[in-house]
Design a protein around this motif. Structure first.
Motif, PDB file in Angstrom:
ATOM      1  N   LEU A 127       0.851  -1.183   0.000  1.00  0.00           N
ATOM      2  CA  LEU A 127       0.000   0.000   0.000  1.00  0.00           C
ATOM      3  C   LEU A 127       0.888   1.235   0.000  1.00  0.00           C
ATOM      4  O   LEU A 127       2.072   1.176   0.343  1.00  0.00           O
ATOM      5  CB  LEU A 127      -0.900   0.018   1.247  1.00  0.00           C
ATOM      6  N   VAL A 128       0.305   2.359  -0.375  1.00  0.00           N
ATOM      7  CA  VAL A 128       1.007   3.634  -0.269  1.00  0.00           C
ATOM      8  C   VAL A 128       0.144   4.547   0.588  1.00  0.00           C
ATOM      9  O   VAL A 128      -1.078   4.579   0.449  1.00  0.00           O
ATOM     10  CB  VAL A 128       1.297   4.253  -1.665  1.00  0.00           C
ATOM     11  N   ASN A 129       0.771   5.269   1.529  1.00  0.00           N
ATOM     12  CA  ASN A 129       0.002   6.113   2.438  1.00  0.00           C
ATOM     13  C   ASN A 129      -0.142   7.533   1.905  1.00  0.00           C
ATOM     14  O   ASN A 129       0.355   7.872   0.814  1.00  0.00           O
ATOM     15  CB  ASN A 129       0.610   6.091   3.845  1.00  0.00           C
ATOM     16  N   PRO A 147      -8.004   3.120  -4.811  1.00  0.00           N
ATOM     17  CA  PRO A 147      -7.502   3.033  -6.186  1.00  0.00           C
ATOM     18  C   PRO A 147      -6.216   2.211  -6.233  1.00  0.00           C
ATOM     19  O   PRO A 147      -5.585   1.957  -5.197  1.00  0.00           O
ATOM     20  CB  PRO A 147      -7.235   4.499  -6.547  1.00  0.00           C
ATOM     21  N   TYR A 148      -5.832   1.823  -7.427  1.00  0.00           N
ATOM     22  CA  TYR A 148      -4.614   1.042  -7.644  1.00  0.00           C
ATOM     23  C   TYR A 148      -3.592   1.915  -8.362  1.00  0.00           C
ATOM     24  O   TYR A 148      -3.892   2.492  -9.403  1.00  0.00           O
ATOM     25  CB  TYR A 148      -4.905  -0.208  -8.469  1.00  0.00           C
ATOM     26  N   LEU A 149      -2.399   1.998  -7.785  1.00  0.00           N
ATOM     27  CA  LEU A 149      -1.298   2.716  -8.432  1.00  0.00           C
ATOM     28  C   LEU A 149      -0.253   1.702  -8.866  1.00  0.00           C
ATOM     29  O   LEU A 149       0.137   0.819  -8.092  1.00  0.00           O
ATOM     30  CB  LEU A 149      -0.663   3.728  -7.480  1.00  0.00           C
ATOM     31  N   SER A 150       0.207   1.851 -10.098  1.00  0.00           N
ATOM     32  CA  SER A 150       1.221   0.961 -10.628  1.00  0.00           C
ATOM     33  C   SER A 150       2.307   1.800 -11.288  1.00  0.00           C
ATOM     34  O   SER A 150       2.017   2.668 -12.119  1.00  0.00           O
ATOM     35  CB  SER A 150       0.602   0.002 -11.650  1.00  0.00           C
ATOM     36  N   ALA A 151       3.568   1.553 -10.889  1.00  0.00           N
ATOM     37  CA  ALA A 151       4.682   2.351 -11.414  1.00  0.00           C
ATOM     38  C   ALA A 151       5.990   1.654 -11.048  1.00  0.00           C
ATOM     39  O   ALA A 151       5.999   0.740 -10.215  1.00  0.00           O
ATOM     40  CB  ALA A 151       4.651   3.758 -10.822  1.00  0.00           C
ATOM     41  N   PRO A 152       7.105   2.066 -11.651  1.00  0.00           N
ATOM     42  CA  PRO A 152       8.398   1.548 -11.188  1.00  0.00           C
ATOM     43  C   PRO A 152       8.576   1.845  -9.703  1.00  0.00           C
ATOM     44  O   PRO A 152       8.084   2.864  -9.204  1.00  0.00           O
ATOM     45  CB  PRO A 152       9.410   2.340 -12.050  1.00  0.00           C
ATOM     46  N   GLU A 153       9.258   0.978  -8.990  1.00  0.00           N
ATOM     47  CA  GLU A 153       9.371   1.108  -7.539  1.00  0.00           C
ATOM     48  C   GLU A 153       9.963   2.449  -7.109  1.00  0.00           C
ATOM     49  O   GLU A 153       9.625   2.960  -6.054  1.00  0.00           O
ATOM     50  CB  GLU A 153      10.225  -0.038  -6.973  1.00  0.00           C
ATOM     51  N   HIS A 154      10.841   3.015  -7.927  1.00  0.00           N
ATOM     52  CA  HIS A 154      11.477   4.275  -7.555  1.00  0.00           C
ATOM     53  C   HIS A 154      10.611   5.490  -7.898  1.00  0.00           C
ATOM     54  O   HIS A 154      11.001   6.619  -7.605  1.00  0.00           O
ATOM     55  CB  HIS A 154      12.827   4.409  -8.280  1.00  0.00           C
ATOM     56  N   VAL A 160       1.952   9.013  -7.188  1.00  0.00           N
ATOM     57  CA  VAL A 160       1.009   9.663  -6.258  1.00  0.00           C
ATOM     58  C   VAL A 160       0.633  11.053  -6.749  1.00  0.00           C
ATOM     59  O   VAL A 160      -0.541  11.447  -6.709  1.00  0.00           O
ATOM     60  CB  VAL A 160       1.623   9.728  -4.843  1.00  0.00           C
ATOM     61  N   LYS A 161       1.619  11.790  -7.241  1.00  0.00           N
ATOM     62  CA  LYS A 161       1.345  13.141  -7.747  1.00  0.00           C
ATOM     63  C   LYS A 161       0.388  13.095  -8.928  1.00  0.00           C
ATOM     64  O   LYS A 161      -0.588  13.853  -8.975  1.00  0.00           O
ATOM     65  CB  LYS A 161       2.659  13.818  -8.171  1.00  0.00           C
ATOM     66  N   THR A 178     -10.007   4.919 -10.722  1.00  0.00           N
ATOM     67  CA  THR A 178      -9.797   3.684  -9.964  1.00  0.00           C
ATOM     68  C   THR A 178      -8.389   3.121 -10.123  1.00  0.00           C
ATOM     69  O   THR A 178      -7.965   2.288  -9.324  1.00  0.00           O
ATOM     70  CB  THR A 178     -10.798   2.597 -10.399  1.00  0.00           C
ATOM     71  N   GLN A 179      -7.675   3.588 -11.150  1.00  0.00           N
ATOM     72  CA  GLN A 179      -6.329   3.050 -11.357  1.00  0.00           C
ATOM     73  C   GLN A 179      -5.472   4.053 -12.115  1.00  0.00           C
ATOM     74  O   GLN A 179      -5.950   4.733 -13.027  1.00  0.00           O
ATOM     75  CB  GLN A 179      -6.404   1.732 -12.140  1.00  0.00           C
TER      76      GLN A 179
END
Length: 252
Positions: A127-129, A147-154, A160-161, A178-179
């Motif tokens: 999760l991301v806070n 919602p679902y966020l998908s991105a490179p780990e870095h 989020v922005k 939603t994503q």
């Protein structure tokens, strides 16, 4: 003369003996007080009070975590160690610990405030806070959809922005995000609640979102099937795909 010397010698040794007796008694007393203070049986912590607005965990879970090993006495309990143990719990963002005489240990907890699922295709518990920090916790306690966020780990900060910027603009116009997916090349794609995918690319993102909002009434007026995707990566116009696979891609 000899008698006087013997008297002085006796007084000296008597005084020295008395001083040593006082010194030994004092040291013994200090030692007794120290071991008594450090003895959990003599000065025990009898009450563990958990405070804070808890939505995703219970005070019982905190107590279970801490009582797995002896806490020590009121004086020997290490509040820094206890705080570290509490903050290691998945749903804890911050914790403060203090002792209250004569037998109370108080723990105040600030929980994680989840913003979205993070890279759910890689880890089920990510999760991301609200501060844009990734954490890992049991999602079964969530009481609302995220919602679902998908991105490179870095690139969590960028993801989020983009989510906040696009969801705010779209939300003002009745759309729900939603994503959000950010590719390795930082191209952005947004999925709406109705299943429509907005392909925004890497530049002029909010302008492209606004173009979709302005164009949407026309798309809705002419659509014969639900929207599947809207490609807004063109300088002028958009590419629209309807969800019905028999429909061909239409250019607007």
């Amino acid at each position: 003369m000899a008698t006087a010397e013997r008297t002085q010698s006796w007084q000296f040794w008597s005084g020295l003996a008395f001083f040593m007796l006082v010194l030994v008694s004092t040291c013994s007393g200090i030692g007794w007080l120290y071991y008594t203070a450090m003895d959990a049986q003599e000065v025990p912590l009898k009450r563990l009070v958990v405070q804070g607005e808890l939505d995703f965990m219970t005070p019982g879970e905190v107590r279970e975590t801490l009582l797995g090993e002896p806490l020590g006495s009121f004086f020997s309990a290490d509040v820094d160690k206890i705080r570290t143990q509490v903050e290691a719990m998945p749903w804890v963002a911050k914790a403060s610990v203090r002792k209250e005489w004569p037998d109370i240990l108080k723990i105040f907890i600030v929980e994680q405030q989840p913003l979205a699922h993070w890279n759910a295709n890689q880890r089920d518990d990510a999760l991301v806070n609200q501060e844009g920090q990734v954490f890992y916790a049991d999602k079964s306690v969530l009481d609302k959809s995220l919602p679902y966020l998908s991105a490179p780990e870095h690139a969590v900060t960028e993801a989020v922005k983009h989510y906040r910027n696009t969801s705010e603009l779209l939300g003002l116009n009745g759309f729900h995000v939603t994503q959000v997916e950010l590719s390795e090349r930082f191209a952005l794609e947004v999925l709406l609640e109705d299943g429509t995918s907005l392909r925004l690319g890497r530049e002029a993102l909010l302008e492209r979102v606004q173009r979709f909002i302005d164009l949407y009434p026309q798309l809705k007026e002419h659509q014969q099937a639900p929207l599947d995707s809207v490609d807004l990566r063109y300088d002028t116009g958009v590419a629209v795909r309807w969800r019905n696979p028999d429909e061909q891609q239409q250019e607007s």
